[in-house]
Design a protein around this motif. Structure first.
Motif, PDB file in Angstrom:
ATOM      1  N   LEU A 187       0.873  -1.160   0.000  1.00  0.00           N
ATOM      2  CA  LEU A 187       0.000   0.000   0.000  1.00  0.00           C
ATOM      3  C   LEU A 187       0.916   1.217   0.000  1.00  0.00           C
ATOM      4  O   LEU A 187       1.807   1.326   0.852  1.00  0.00           O
ATOM      5  N   ILE A 188       0.730   2.088  -0.975  1.00  0.00           N
ATOM      6  CA  ILE A 188       1.523   3.309  -1.087  1.00  0.00           C
ATOM      7  C   ILE A 188       0.558   4.474  -0.897  1.00  0.00           C
ATOM      8  O   ILE A 188      -0.485   4.536  -1.553  1.00  0.00           O
ATOM      9  N   TYR A 189       0.896   5.376   0.017  1.00  0.00           N
ATOM     10  CA  TYR A 189       0.029   6.527   0.255  1.00  0.00           C
ATOM     11  C   TYR A 189       0.871   7.770   0.482  1.00  0.00           C
ATOM     12  O   TYR A 189       2.069   7.705   0.728  1.00  0.00           O
ATOM     13  N   GLN A 190       0.197   8.899   0.406  1.00  0.00           N
ATOM     14  CA  GLN A 190       0.812  10.161   0.792  1.00  0.00           C
ATOM     15  C   GLN A 190      -0.127  10.863   1.760  1.00  0.00           C
ATOM     16  O   GLN A 190      -1.331  10.609   1.769  1.00  0.00           O
ATOM     17  N   SER A 191       0.446  11.719   2.587  1.00  0.00           N
ATOM     18  CA  SER A 191      -0.352  12.515   3.507  1.00  0.00           C
ATOM     19  C   SER A 191       0.437  13.757   3.891  1.00  0.00           C
ATOM     20  O   SER A 191       1.615  13.894   3.567  1.00  0.00           O
ATOM     21  N   GLN A 192      -0.247  14.619   4.588  1.00  0.00           N
ATOM     22  CA  GLN A 192       0.371  15.836   5.102  1.00  0.00           C
ATOM     23  C   GLN A 192       0.194  15.832   6.614  1.00  0.00           C
ATOM     24  O   GLN A 192      -0.908  15.622   7.104  1.00  0.00           O
ATOM     25  N   MET A 249       7.101  18.481  11.531  1.00  0.00           N
ATOM     26  CA  MET A 249       7.520  17.548  12.564  1.00  0.00           C
ATOM     27  C   MET A 249       9.003  17.727  12.849  1.00  0.00           C
ATOM     28  O   MET A 249       9.817  17.638  11.942  1.00  0.00           O
ATOM     29  N   GLY A 250       9.347  17.980  14.095  1.00  0.00           N
ATOM     30  CA  GLY A 250      10.739  18.099  14.488  1.00  0.00           C
ATOM     31  C   GLY A 250      11.426  16.748  14.547  1.00  0.00           C
ATOM     32  O   GLY A 250      10.782  15.693  14.480  1.00  0.00           O
ATOM     33  N   ALA A 251      12.736  16.776  14.692  1.00  0.00           N
ATOM     34  CA  ALA A 251      13.532  15.547  14.701  1.00  0.00           C
ATOM     35  C   ALA A 251      13.122  14.607  15.834  1.00  0.00           C
ATOM     36  O   ALA A 251      13.052  13.391  15.645  1.00  0.00           O
ATOM     37  N   THR A 252      12.831  15.158  17.013  1.00  0.00           N
ATOM     38  CA  THR A 252      12.454  14.325  18.151  1.00  0.00           C
ATOM     39  C   THR A 252      11.127  13.625  17.900  1.00  0.00           C
ATOM     40  O   THR A 252      10.991  12.421  18.134  1.00  0.00           O
ATOM     41  N   ALA A 253      10.142  14.355  17.401  1.00  0.00           N
ATOM     42  CA  ALA A 253       8.834  13.762  17.118  1.00  0.00           C
ATOM     43  C   ALA A 253       8.935  12.707  16.021  1.00  0.00           C
ATOM     44  O   ALA A 253       8.304  11.650  16.103  1.00  0.00           O
ATOM     45  N   LEU A 254       9.742  12.970  15.009  1.00  0.00           N
ATOM     46  CA  LEU A 254       9.929  11.999  13.933  1.00  0.00           C
ATOM     47  C   LEU A 254      10.608  10.740  14.463  1.00  0.00           C
ATOM     48  O   LEU A 254      10.205   9.617  14.143  1.00  0.00           O
ATOM     49  N   HIS A 255      11.593  10.916  15.314  1.00  0.00           N
ATOM     50  CA  HIS A 255      12.290   9.773  15.906  1.00  0.00           C
ATOM     51  C   HIS A 255      11.309   8.923  16.727  1.00  0.00           C
ATOM     52  O   HIS A 255      11.307   7.692  16.628  1.00  0.00           O
ATOM     53  N   THR A 276       9.285  15.061   4.089  1.00  0.00           N
ATOM     54  CA  THR A 276       9.796  16.366   3.688  1.00  0.00           C
ATOM     55  C   THR A 276       9.812  17.309   4.889  1.00  0.00           C
ATOM     56  O   THR A 276       9.088  17.093   5.863  1.00  0.00           O
ATOM     57  N   PRO A 277      10.605  18.376   4.833  1.00  0.00           N
ATOM     58  CA  PRO A 277      10.697  19.298   5.970  1.00  0.00           C
ATOM     59  C   PRO A 277       9.363  19.904   6.401  1.00  0.00           C
ATOM     60  O   PRO A 277       9.172  20.190   7.580  1.00  0.00           O
ATOM     61  N   GLU A 278       8.435  20.094   5.465  1.00  0.00           N
ATOM     62  CA  GLU A 278       7.155  20.687   5.851  1.00  0.00           C
ATOM     63  C   GLU A 278       6.134  19.643   6.287  1.00  0.00           C
ATOM     64  O   GLU A 278       4.981  19.962   6.515  1.00  0.00           O
ATOM     65  N   GLY A 279       6.557  18.382   6.432  1.00  0.00           N
ATOM     66  CA  GLY A 279       5.685  17.362   7.006  1.00  0.00           C
ATOM     67  C   GLY A 279       4.881  16.557   6.014  1.00  0.00           C
ATOM     68  O   GLY A 279       3.879  15.944   6.370  1.00  0.00           O
ATOM     69  N   ARG A 280       5.288  16.524   4.793  1.00  0.00           N
ATOM     70  CA  ARG A 280       4.602  15.693   3.809  1.00  0.00           C
ATOM     71  C   ARG A 280       5.233  14.304   3.841  1.00  0.00           C
ATOM     72  O   ARG A 280       6.443  14.161   3.944  1.00  0.00           O
ATOM     73  N   ARG A 291      13.717   8.052   4.646  1.00  0.00           N
ATOM     74  CA  ARG A 291      14.522   8.859   3.750  1.00  0.00           C
ATOM     75  C   ARG A 291      13.949  10.267   3.766  1.00  0.00           C
ATOM     76  O   ARG A 291      12.737  10.451   3.720  1.00  0.00           O
ATOM     77  N   TYR A 292      14.835  11.238   3.866  1.00  0.00           N
ATOM     78  CA  TYR A 292      14.417  12.632   3.794  1.00  0.00           C
ATOM     79  C   TYR A 292      14.290  13.022   2.331  1.00  0.00           C
ATOM     80  O   TYR A 292      15.089  12.596   1.496  1.00  0.00           O
ATOM     81  N   ALA A 293      13.296  13.815   2.038  1.00  0.00           N
ATOM     82  CA  ALA A 293      13.056  14.256   0.668  1.00  0.00           C
ATOM     83  C   ALA A 293      12.713  15.741   0.693  1.00  0.00           C
ATOM     84  O   ALA A 293      12.276  16.275   1.713  1.00  0.00           O
ATOM     85  N   GLN A 294      12.905  16.366  -0.407  1.00  0.00           N
ATOM     86  CA  GLN A 294      12.480  17.752  -0.593  1.00  0.00           C
ATOM     87  C   GLN A 294      11.121  17.736  -1.289  1.00  0.00           C
ATOM     88  O   GLN A 294      10.770  16.766  -1.968  1.00  0.00           O
ATOM     89  N   PRO A 295      10.336  18.800  -1.150  1.00  0.00           N
ATOM     90  CA  PRO A 295       9.046  18.842  -1.846  1.00  0.00           C
ATOM     91  C   PRO A 295       9.189  18.572  -3.343  1.00  0.00           C
ATOM     92  O   PRO A 295       8.362  17.871  -3.935  1.00  0.00           O
ATOM     93  N   SER A 296      10.245  19.077  -3.938  1.00  0.00           N
ATOM     94  CA  SER A 296      10.450  18.849  -5.372  1.00  0.00           C
ATOM     95  C   SER A 296      10.696  17.371  -5.671  1.00  0.00           C
ATOM     96  O   SER A 296      10.314  16.878  -6.739  1.00  0.00           O
TER      97      SER A 296
END
Length: 149
Positions: free
Chosen positions: A6-11, A16-22, A44-48, A98-103
């Motif tokens: 299952l592949i999905y996307q969300s916002q 999300m800061g590093a601690t919350a992501l961890h 992505t940095p803006e939480g996507r 993996r970290y990604a940029q919006p682009s």
């Protein structure tokens, strides 16, 4: 039995800061280990998010349709593809990151333009999208066995 993808996307509701992501990764990995789920999360940095979940059909569908969709921190969830697949693509990861940029996500999803949410993909067939995600992960130069933020 073939694994189910299952592949999905969300916002995420707020970046999300590093601690919350961890913390999210620790919880996800523990849950996934118990339920035979593997996969990868692009963030992505803006939480996507763009995430691939794979494993037993019932477990994958339950995680997405009963846990992720009901999580009030997610919005604009959209399934991009789901179904059986001959093999796991991320068999050694209870949840890779993996970290990604919006682009990067716009490119992966084939988005012609970026609307205010960036959530209007030109849908790729699931095999093609999965291949694009695998290529993106491979370009990150992080060893496949390494599951750390």
């Amino acid at each position: 039995m073939q694994p189910y993808h299952l592949i999905y996307q969300s916002q995420w509701m707020e970046p999300m800061g590093a601690t919350a992501l961890h913390e999210l990764l620790l919880q996800s990995r523990a849950y996934n280990r118990q339920h035979g789920i593997t996969g990868v999360l692009l963030h992505t940095p803006e939480g996507r998010f763009l995430q691939v979940l794979e494993g037993p059909r019932a477990a994958v569908r339950h995680l997405y349709y009963h846990a992720i969709l009901s999580d009030p921190r997610h919005h604009h969830c959209q399934v991009l593809g789901e179904g059986s697949w001959p093999t796991r693509s991320f068999a050694t990861w209870t949840m890779g990151l993996r970290y990604a940029q919006p682009s990067d996500l716009r490119t992966l999803l084939g988005e012609a333009t970026n609307n205010s949410l960036g959530l209007t993909p030109r849908p790729y067939p699931r095999p093609q999208l999965l291949g694009l995600v695998l290529d993106f992960v491979a370009l990150d130069h992080v060893p496949a066995w390494q599951e750390q933020p």
